[in-house]
Design a protein around this motif. Structure first.
Motif, PDB file in Angstrom:
ATOM      1  N   SER A  51      36.447  35.160  40.274  1.00  0.00           N
ATOM      2  CA  SER A  51      37.814  34.489  40.430  1.00  0.00           C
ATOM      3  C   SER A  51      38.540  35.927  39.993  1.00  0.00           C
ATOM      4  N   ILE A  52      38.070  36.434  38.727  1.00  0.00           N
ATOM      5  CA  ILE A  52      39.774  37.238  38.855  1.00  0.00           C
ATOM      6  C   ILE A  52      39.704  38.202  40.046  1.00  0.00           C
ATOM      7  N   PHE A  53      38.696  38.745  40.721  1.00  0.00           N
ATOM      8  CA  PHE A  53      38.777  40.014  41.106  1.00  0.00           C
ATOM      9  C   PHE A  53      39.628  39.203  42.590  1.00  0.00           C
ATOM     10  N   ILE A  54      39.206  38.071  42.867  1.00  0.00           N
ATOM     11  CA  ILE A  54      40.221  37.054  44.413  1.00  0.00           C
ATOM     12  C   ILE A  54      41.415  36.781  43.736  1.00  0.00           C
ATOM     13  N   LEU A  55      41.998  36.725  42.633  1.00  0.00           N
ATOM     14  CA  LEU A  55      43.488  36.304  41.797  1.00  0.00           C
ATOM     15  C   LEU A  55      44.005  38.045  41.898  1.00  0.00           C
ATOM     16  N   LEU A  56      42.800  39.025  41.381  1.00  0.00           N
ATOM     17  CA  LEU A  56      44.245  40.407  41.837  1.00  0.00           C
ATOM     18  C   LEU A  56      43.887  40.657  43.041  1.00  0.00           C
ATOM     19  N   ALA A  57      42.982  40.388  44.189  1.00  0.00           N
ATOM     20  CA  ALA A  57      43.097  40.157  45.350  1.00  0.00           C
ATOM     21  C   ALA A  57      44.919  39.704  46.418  1.00  0.00           C
ATOM     22  N   ALA A  58      45.481  38.517  45.013  1.00  0.00           N
ATOM     23  CA  ALA A  58      46.551  37.623  45.674  1.00  0.00           C
ATOM     24  C   ALA A  58      47.844  38.305  45.429  1.00  0.00           C
ATOM     25  N   LEU A  59      47.628  38.852  43.975  1.00  0.00           N
ATOM     26  CA  LEU A  59      48.539  39.712  42.908  1.00  0.00           C
ATOM     27  C   LEU A  59      49.023  41.152  44.483  1.00  0.00           C
ATOM     28  N   PHE A  60      47.502  41.748  45.096  1.00  0.00           N
ATOM     29  CA  PHE A  60      47.905  42.990  45.977  1.00  0.00           C
ATOM     30  C   PHE A  60      48.270  42.209  47.316  1.00  0.00           C
ATOM     31  N   ASP A  61      48.129  40.576  47.485  1.00  0.00           N
ATOM     32  CA  ASP A  61      48.541  40.093  48.777  1.00  0.00           C
ATOM     33  C   ASP A  61      50.095  40.292  48.528  1.00  0.00           C
ATOM     34  N   VAL A  62      50.700  39.962  47.769  1.00  0.00           N
ATOM     35  CA  VAL A  62      52.095  39.306  47.381  1.00  0.00           C
ATOM     36  C   VAL A  62      52.375  40.918  47.837  1.00  0.00           C
ATOM     37  N   LEU A  63      51.434  42.187  46.716  1.00  0.00           N
ATOM     38  CA  LEU A  63      52.791  42.841  46.339  1.00  0.00           C
ATOM     39  C   LEU A  63      52.927  43.688  47.769  1.00  0.00           C
ATOM     40  N   ASP A  64      51.770  43.954  48.702  1.00  0.00           N
ATOM     41  CA  ASP A  64      51.781  44.479  49.756  1.00  0.00           C
ATOM     42  C   ASP A  64      52.627  44.125  50.214  1.00  0.00           C
ATOM     43  N   GLY A  65      53.652  42.720  50.623  1.00  0.00           N
ATOM     44  CA  GLY A  65      54.490  42.024  51.543  1.00  0.00           C
ATOM     45  C   GLY A  65      56.053  42.083  50.776  1.00  0.00           C
ATOM     46  N   LEU A  66      55.948  42.568  49.517  1.00  0.00           N
ATOM     47  CA  LEU A  66      57.043  43.191  49.426  1.00  0.00           C
ATOM     48  C   LEU A  66      57.759  44.576  49.135  1.00  0.00           C
ATOM     49  N   ALA A  67      56.405  45.439  49.326  1.00  0.00           N
ATOM     50  CA  ALA A  67      56.908  46.491  49.006  1.00  0.00           C
ATOM     51  C   ALA A  67      56.671  47.130  51.165  1.00  0.00           C
ATOM     52  N   ALA A  68      56.136  46.354  51.275  1.00  0.00           N
ATOM     53  CA  ALA A  68      56.880  46.540  53.429  1.00  0.00           C
ATOM     54  C   ALA A  68      57.908  45.751  53.503  1.00  0.00           C
ATOM     55  N   ARG A  69      58.801  45.473  52.427  1.00  0.00           N
ATOM     56  CA  ARG A  69      60.270  44.886  53.268  1.00  0.00           C
ATOM     57  C   ARG A  69      60.699  45.839  52.523  1.00  0.00           C
ATOM     58  N   ALA A  70      60.393  46.507  50.741  1.00  0.00           N
ATOM     59  CA  ALA A  70      61.478  47.326  50.870  1.00  0.00           C
ATOM     60  C   ALA A  70      61.345  48.495  50.757  1.00  0.00           C
ATOM     61  N   LEU A  71      60.448  48.912  51.539  1.00  0.00           N
ATOM     62  CA  LEU A  71      60.609  49.892  52.294  1.00  0.00           C
ATOM     63  C   LEU A  71      60.395  50.204  53.723  1.00  0.00           C
ATOM     64  N   ASN A  72      60.904  48.890  54.345  1.00  0.00           N
ATOM     65  CA  ASN A  72      61.154  48.729  56.222  1.00  0.00           C
ATOM     66  C   ASN A  72      59.776  49.250  56.993  1.00  0.00           C
ATOM     67  N   ALA A  73      58.772  48.679  55.981  1.00  0.00           N
ATOM     68  CA  ALA A  73      57.102  49.622  56.670  1.00  0.00           C
ATOM     69  C   ALA A  73      56.533  48.530  57.390  1.00  0.00           C
ATOM     70  N   GLN A  74      56.819  47.743  57.482  1.00  0.00           N
ATOM     71  CA  GLN A  74      56.054  46.135  57.861  1.00  0.00           C
ATOM     72  C   GLN A  74      55.829  46.733  59.860  1.00  0.00           C
ATOM     73  N   SER A  75      54.830  46.295  60.190  1.00  0.00           N
ATOM     74  CA  SER A  75      54.550  47.005  61.405  1.00  0.00           C
ATOM     75  C   SER A  75      53.076  45.631  61.991  1.00  0.00           C
ATOM     76  N   PRO A  76      52.784  45.996  63.554  1.00  0.00           N
ATOM     77  CA  PRO A  76      51.554  45.459  63.593  1.00  0.00           C
ATOM     78  C   PRO A  76      50.234  45.602  63.098  1.00  0.00           C
ATOM     79  N   ILE A  77      49.468  46.462  63.174  1.00  0.00           N
ATOM     80  CA  ILE A  77      48.584  47.530  62.235  1.00  0.00           C
ATOM     81  C   ILE A  77      48.808  46.572  61.140  1.00  0.00           C
ATOM     82  N   GLY A  78      49.532  47.263  60.220  1.00  0.00           N
ATOM     83  CA  GLY A  78      50.243  46.440  58.805  1.00  0.00           C
ATOM     84  C   GLY A  78      49.640  44.574  58.700  1.00  0.00           C
ATOM     85  N   LYS A  79      50.306  44.106  60.285  1.00  0.00           N
ATOM     86  CA  LYS A  79      50.181  42.883  59.971  1.00  0.00           C
ATOM     87  C   LYS A  79      48.576  42.423  59.865  1.00  0.00           C
TER      88      LYS A  79
END
Length: 259
Positions: A51-79
């Protein structure tokens, strides 16, 4: 730096894989709550680690979206990469939790040795419907900027990930409830339906300006915090129920074009 979002997405995937290894390594334990009454708990500590690792995965799922928007690095591959990681971390890994809980529930029945392995198959509806939900999201060009159409798969995965915490540290009645196969079947059916439904679900960020727009988020947090001091870890389920109800009651902006 442009590769940072994808690296965070892969961290999400790794956490999902690690969660699966812990969950599949769980073994049966018995927890006593009322002296002579014992409740089966599937490898409590390893399921909790999963469960803890699933919750950690959720944290990284939020961070990757924030990073993509902050760096303007959104792409079809990333999606697409994000969707693949989500299927594992919030579809397959939670399904393994349900599978283990179903297995334990079935083994506690009087005719356990004659139970068909097919009885555990409903657990795998979670990744199936989760993948369908992600595919529908990716194929739709209309951005869901104010709300999600259908429950996002991370929310469903987190809901299931809460069960080991509740089973390990919750009260006897809750443990007994989620040690029942029919309750587990109902949970899988509910989450599967919500993921592919057209019901509007709240995002992490309020879709409107002002403190009033944040009332559901505040209510969910208060339910979890206050509820913890009243019913312990079972408050997590209560907070999740509030999330579903608040999502349905919330008045979303009318001018958003959403999927």
């Amino acid at each position: 730096m442009k590769h940072l979002p994808n690296i965070l997405t892969l961290c999400n995937l790794v956490c999902g894989c690690v969660a699966v290894t812990f969950i599949l390594g769980a073994y049966p334990e018995l927890k006593t709550v009322t002296g002579e009454t014992f409740f089966p708990v599937m490898g409590a500590h390893k399921l909790v680690y999963g469960s803890i690792f699933i919750l950690l995965a959720a944290l990284f799922d939020v961070l990757d979206g924030l990073a993509a928007r902050a760096l303007n690095a959104q792409s079809p591959i990333g999606k697409d990469l994000d969707s693949l990681a989500d299927v594992v971390s919030f579809g397959v890994a939670p399904a393994m939790i349900v599978y283990q809980l179903l297995w334990m529930a079935l083994m506690s029945e009087p005719k356990a040795m004659s139970v068909s392995p097919l009885a555990t198959l409903p657990a795998f509806l979670l990744p199936c419907f989760g993948a369908l939900r992600l595919a529908r999201f990716n194929q739709n060009n209309k951005a869901q900027s104010a709300y999600f159409s259908g429950m996002p798969i991370p929310a469903a995965g987190i809901m299931v990930a809460l069960l080991p915490l509740i089973l390990a540290y919750g009260e006897g009645s809750i443990i007994g409830l989620f040690s029942n196969k029919w309750m587990l079947y109902a949970l899988v059916a509910l989450l599967s339906f919500l993921m592919v439904s057209k019901i509007k679900f709240l995002k992490w960020k309020a879709p409107a300006q002002g403190i009033i727009a944040w009332w559901p988020h505040i209510l969910i947090v208060l339910t979890a915090v206050i509820g913890y001091f009243i019913v312990g870890y079972s408050a997590l389920l209560l907070a999740f129920a509030v999330y579903i109800i608040a999502s349905m009651l919330y008045k979303y902006p009318e001018n958003k074009q959403l999927a």
